[in-house]
Design a protein around this motif. Sequence first.
Motif, PDB file in Angstrom:
ATOM      1  N   TYR A 154      42.072  -4.009 -19.403  1.00 56.64           N
ATOM      2  CA  TYR A 154      40.735  -3.550 -19.774  1.00 56.64           C
ATOM      3  C   TYR A 154      39.884  -3.317 -18.538  1.00 56.64           C
ATOM      4  CZ  TYR A 154      41.679  -4.581 -24.656  1.00 56.64           C
ATOM      5  OH  TYR A 154      42.201  -4.585 -25.917  1.00 56.64           O
TER       6      TYR A 154
ATOM      7  N   THR B 133      36.722  -3.472 -16.332  1.00 60.20           N
ATOM      8  CA  THR B 133      35.564  -4.364 -16.280  1.00 60.20           C
ATOM      9  C   THR B 133      34.512  -3.765 -15.353  1.00 60.20           C
ATOM     10  OG1 THR B 133      36.571  -5.600 -14.478  1.00 60.20           O
ATOM     11  CG2 THR B 133      36.885  -6.477 -16.692  1.00 60.20           C
ATOM     12  N   ALA B 134      33.292  -4.215 -15.519  1.00 62.41           N
ATOM     13  CA  ALA B 134      32.191  -3.842 -14.636  1.00 62.41           C
ATOM     14  C   ALA B 134      32.064  -2.328 -14.444  1.00 62.41           C
ATOM     15  CB  ALA B 134      32.321  -4.534 -13.283  1.00 62.41           C
TER      16      ALA B 134
ATOM     17  N   PHE C 146      29.396  -0.890 -15.300  1.00 66.42           N
ATOM     18  CA  PHE C 146      28.090  -1.018 -14.649  1.00 66.42           C
ATOM     19  C   PHE C 146      27.872  -2.499 -14.376  1.00 66.42           C
ATOM     20  CE2 PHE C 146      27.772   2.902 -17.127  1.00 66.42           C
ATOM     21  CZ  PHE C 146      27.372   3.789 -16.140  1.00 66.42           C
ATOM     22  N   LYS C 147      26.965  -2.793 -13.456  1.00 64.33           N
ATOM     23  CA  LYS C 147      26.738  -4.189 -13.085  1.00 64.33           C
ATOM     24  C   LYS C 147      25.714  -4.862 -13.979  1.00 64.33           C
ATOM     25  CE  LYS C 147      29.541  -5.497 -10.121  1.00 64.33           C
ATOM     26  NZ  LYS C 147      30.415  -6.597 -10.528  1.00 64.33           N
TER      27      LYS C 147
ATOM     28  N   PRO D 110      28.471 -11.065 -21.164  1.00 65.45           N
ATOM     29  CA  PRO D 110      29.771 -11.591 -21.596  1.00 65.45           C
ATOM     30  C   PRO D 110      29.589 -12.638 -22.685  1.00 65.45           C
ATOM     31  CG  PRO D 110      29.559 -11.664 -19.184  1.00 65.45           C
ATOM     32  CD  PRO D 110      28.213 -11.304 -19.741  1.00 65.45           C
TER      33      PRO D 110
ATOM     34  N   ASN E 246      27.275 -15.855 -22.788  1.00 63.73           N
ATOM     35  CA  ASN E 246      26.380 -15.779 -21.627  1.00 63.73           C
ATOM     36  C   ASN E 246      25.031 -15.198 -22.021  1.00 63.73           C
ATOM     37  OD1 ASN E 246      27.889 -15.908 -18.568  1.00 63.73           O
ATOM     38  ND2 ASN E 246      29.144 -15.979 -20.395  1.00 63.73           N
TER      39      ASN E 246
ATOM     40  N   GLY F 107      25.027 -14.665  -8.711  1.00 64.37           N
ATOM     41  CA  GLY F 107      24.498 -14.821 -10.060  1.00 64.37           C
ATOM     42  C   GLY F 107      23.436 -13.814 -10.468  1.00 64.37           C
TER      43      GLY F 107
ATOM     44  N   MET G  14      22.175 -14.254 -14.938  1.00 58.28           N
ATOM     45  CA  MET G  14      23.109 -14.616 -16.002  1.00 58.28           C
ATOM     46  C   MET G  14      23.275 -16.130 -16.076  1.00 58.28           C
ATOM     47  SD  MET G  14      24.903 -12.754 -18.154  1.00 58.28           S
ATOM     48  CE  MET G  14      25.490 -11.211 -17.467  1.00 58.28           C
TER      49      MET G  14
ATOM     50  N   THR H 193      25.447 -19.188 -18.092  1.00 60.90           N
ATOM     51  CA  THR H 193      26.574 -19.483 -18.970  1.00 60.90           C
ATOM     52  C   THR H 193      26.110 -20.516 -19.995  1.00 60.90           C
ATOM     53  OG1 THR H 193      28.074 -19.062 -17.168  1.00 60.90           O
ATOM     54  CG2 THR H 193      28.971 -20.242 -19.051  1.00 60.90           C
TER      55      THR H 193
ATOM     56  N   LYS I 170      30.810 -22.317 -22.387  1.00 56.45           N
ATOM     57  CA  LYS I 170      31.906 -22.148 -21.428  1.00 56.45           C
ATOM     58  C   LYS I 170      33.179 -21.794 -22.178  1.00 56.45           C
ATOM     59  CE  LYS I 170      29.984 -25.150 -17.964  1.00 56.45           C
ATOM     60  NZ  LYS I 170      29.998 -26.457 -17.311  1.00 56.45           N
ATOM     61  N   PRO I 171      33.968 -20.876 -21.620  1.00 52.11           N
ATOM     62  CA  PRO I 171      35.237 -20.574 -22.286  1.00 52.11           C
ATOM     63  C   PRO I 171      36.132 -21.808 -22.274  1.00 52.11           C
ATOM     64  CG  PRO I 171      35.085 -19.453 -20.160  1.00 52.11           C
ATOM     65  CD  PRO I 171      33.771 -20.099 -20.399  1.00 52.11           C
TER      66      PRO I 171
ATOM     67  N   LYS J  55      44.384 -10.821 -12.814  1.00 61.98           N
ATOM     68  CA  LYS J  55      43.455 -10.775 -13.944  1.00 61.98           C
ATOM     69  C   LYS J  55      43.693 -11.902 -14.939  1.00 61.98           C
ATOM     70  CE  LYS J  55      41.571  -6.158 -14.021  1.00 61.98           C
ATOM     71  NZ  LYS J  55      41.420  -4.881 -14.705  1.00 61.98           N
TER      72      LYS J  55
ATOM     73  N   PHE K 128      38.169 -18.312 -15.393  1.00 63.29           N
ATOM     74  CA  PHE K 128      37.101 -19.063 -14.744  1.00 63.29           C
ATOM     75  C   PHE K 128      36.165 -19.655 -15.789  1.00 63.29           C
ATOM     76  CE2 PHE K 128      37.309 -17.674 -10.226  1.00 63.29           C
ATOM     77  CZ  PHE K 128      38.364 -16.794 -10.341  1.00 63.29           C
ATOM     78  N   GLU K 129      35.401 -20.603 -15.327  1.00 60.68           N
ATOM     79  CA  GLU K 129      34.413 -21.216 -16.200  1.00 60.68           C
ATOM     80  C   GLU K 129      33.288 -20.233 -16.517  1.00 60.68           C
ATOM     81  OE1 GLU K 129      33.601 -25.747 -15.802  1.00 60.68           O
ATOM     82  OE2 GLU K 129      32.062 -24.649 -14.704  1.00 60.68           O
ATOM     83  N   LYS K 130      32.902 -19.445 -15.511  1.00 52.04           N
ATOM     84  CA  LYS K 130      31.817 -18.493 -15.704  1.00 52.04           C
ATOM     85  C   LYS K 130      32.373 -17.077 -15.722  1.00 52.04           C
ATOM     86  CE  LYS K 130      28.191 -21.220 -13.528  1.00 52.04           C
ATOM     87  NZ  LYS K 130      27.258 -21.313 -12.418  1.00 52.04           N
ATOM     88  N   ALA K 131      31.959 -16.318 -16.740  1.00 54.07           N
ATOM     89  CA  ALA K 131      32.460 -14.948 -16.888  1.00 54.07           C
ATOM     90  C   ALA K 131      32.131 -14.109 -15.660  1.00 54.07           C
ATOM     91  CB  ALA K 131      31.851 -14.322 -18.139  1.00 54.07           C
ATOM     92  N   LEU K 132      30.954 -14.397 -15.083  1.00 52.47           N
ATOM     93  CA  LEU K 132      30.526 -13.608 -13.935  1.00 52.47           C
ATOM     94  C   LEU K 132      31.404 -13.875 -12.717  1.00 52.47           C
ATOM     95  CD1 LEU K 132      28.179 -11.713 -14.255  1.00 52.47           C
ATOM     96  CD2 LEU K 132      26.740 -13.313 -13.030  1.00 52.47           C
TER      97      LEU K 132
ATOM     98  N   GLU L 230      34.522 -11.903 -13.128  1.00 53.53           N
ATOM     99  CA  GLU L 230      34.284 -10.491 -12.824  1.00 53.53           C
ATOM    100  C   GLU L 230      34.212 -10.277 -11.311  1.00 53.53           C
ATOM    101  OE1 GLU L 230      31.196  -8.402 -15.115  1.00 53.53           O
ATOM    102  OE2 GLU L 230      30.566  -7.532 -13.221  1.00 53.53           O
ATOM    103  N   HIS L 231      33.485 -11.155 -10.623  1.00 54.62           N
ATOM    104  CA  HIS L 231      33.347 -11.002  -9.173  1.00 54.62           C
ATOM    105  C   HIS L 231      34.676 -11.213  -8.454  1.00 54.62           C
ATOM    106  CE1 HIS L 231      28.829 -12.069  -9.583  1.00 54.62           C
ATOM    107  NE2 HIS L 231      29.113 -10.840  -9.958  1.00 54.62           N
TER     108      HIS L 231
ATOM    109  N   GLU M  72      36.627  -8.023  -9.176  1.00 55.30           N
ATOM    110  CA  GLU M  72      35.987  -6.780  -8.742  1.00 55.30           C
ATOM    111  C   GLU M  72      35.711  -6.793  -7.237  1.00 55.30           C
ATOM    112  OE1 GLU M  72      34.897  -4.293 -10.832  1.00 55.30           O
ATOM    113  OE2 GLU M  72      33.248  -3.305  -9.813  1.00 55.30           O
TER     114      GLU M  72
ATOM    115  N   ASP N 197      42.152  -4.213  -9.448  1.00 61.14           N
ATOM    116  CA  ASP N 197      42.588  -2.869  -9.850  1.00 61.14           C
ATOM    117  C   ASP N 197      43.511  -2.275  -8.795  1.00 61.14           C
ATOM    118  OD1 ASP N 197      41.465  -2.657 -12.345  1.00 61.14           O
ATOM    119  OD2 ASP N 197      39.520  -2.031 -11.562  1.00 61.14           O
TER     120      ASP N 197
END
Lengths: 301, 184
Positions: free
Chosen positions: A40, A42-43, A45-46, A60, A63, A250, A290, A292, A295-296, B66, B70-74, B77-78, B81, B87
């Motif tokens: 998939y 991702t990003a 856009f930021k 996400p 979040n 963040g 953002m 959280t 948490k996942p 991929k 992580f604990e935080k989605a951001l 992504e970082h 990315e 990619d």
Amino acid sequence: MKNNILFLLAFAGAMCVSTARGQDDLLSMIEKGEKPTVDYTTATFKSTHIVIGQSIETAPAGNLNFLITHHFGALNTGYENLYGLKQASIRLGVEYGVTRWLGIGVGINTDQNTWDGSAKVKLLRQCKGAKNMPLTLDIYGNTAIYTTKWTDPSRKNYFSSRVTYALQLMAARKFGNSLSLQITPSYVHKNMVHDSKDKNDIFTLGAGGRIKISQRVSVNAEYNYLFKGQVVSTKAYNSFSLGVDIETGGHVFQIFLTNSYGEYEQPILTDTRGKWSNGDIFLGFNINRMFTIVKPRVPKD
Amino acid sequence: MSKSCIIFLLVFMTAFSAGAQKYITKTGHIKFYSDGQLEKIEAHNRQVNSVLDFSTGGFVFKVLMKSFEFEKALMQEHFNENYVESDKYPAATFVGKVTNIKDVNLLKDGMYDANVEGKMTMHGVTKDLTEKGTFEVKQGKIIGKAKFNIVVADYKITIPGNVGNNISKTIEITVDITLDKANM
């Protein structure tokens, strides 16, 4: 003796073959057993906004994005007005990712004390690999209600007169790592308009995109075309915004110039008063932070 | 002549059948942990592919970037990315061998030291890696464990100045895999 030599040679040969084959073969053995995965994108856009308009991104799942939008006054108002610095319009908003495909939001704007509530649904997700989808498709809808005192004594103060709606379809594609483009047809409905010549149902077509200039900085632009003959009683221009996204862990900072003073869809799309060529433009910024919330579930060891 | 041919064939077959003594996993676990000043970053990948060729000591890993969670989605992504550029470089691999594989006795349950050396490729950069770990032989399975540090700059992963203090420059990698005998 001859046999012994042959034996040794063969043994050495076989060992060579099997060790040389060995490690690379092991890797190809892994690769053979791999099931193709769905990759998939991702990003694209930021931020949930390209510049001032919506992007296909949602917070996400689990979040919460806290979004501060700030516009100064018009640049062409001169030194007396410190080129617009003396004025401000602010919108404070929160956006929450309910699931990976559903985002909801609420905001308050200092422009006519307008509250807005919104939902954004991801219908398609750009991906490649085991599944192929060339673009991400979202549908976004909001309802806005302005809550300042009723100022028109000639008309009755109905609650419904204060309500407007916007509906947008967004199709975006990320081309490689650094270019993303989006097309956004929009529909705005206003329960009450200024003048009977103005349309209650307004259609626009927008486009936007970003180019990454480094791993954490991108240049973004956005244009929205307002089809003629829909907003007549006031002069409404097409909205154009140009911005820079700066990402710092963040936060995402978005600094921009725009001819739209509005900070949610309805005024941006249908009530853009500024004209770029007159210098009737506004400096502004968005701050995205953002948090959280959920948490996942990553199992601990 | 015919006798030598038979010997030749026998030897070849032995070499190849010995090569078939492989142990494999697709659900190995790799954790990475970085203890920065402001933020602890921890990620887990539970889809690690690894094969150990017991006859030669050949040992490989393949990890999809991929698949790190992580604990935080951001952060995730970082990571993908901005740091490892998933990619462009979707996987990290290790191709090497266990130099003392002969010390491991598959017939006797217990702990064995494992000296592993080879080449690790991540973010498009290949570096030599020599680490010590352990193999535990347990009811026909081999449980491999190792813990080591890598310097992110070695793999041309850059941490920008403004977040430099948040993110540690070395990352602790913990490997925990259970290898089963491959059926082939």
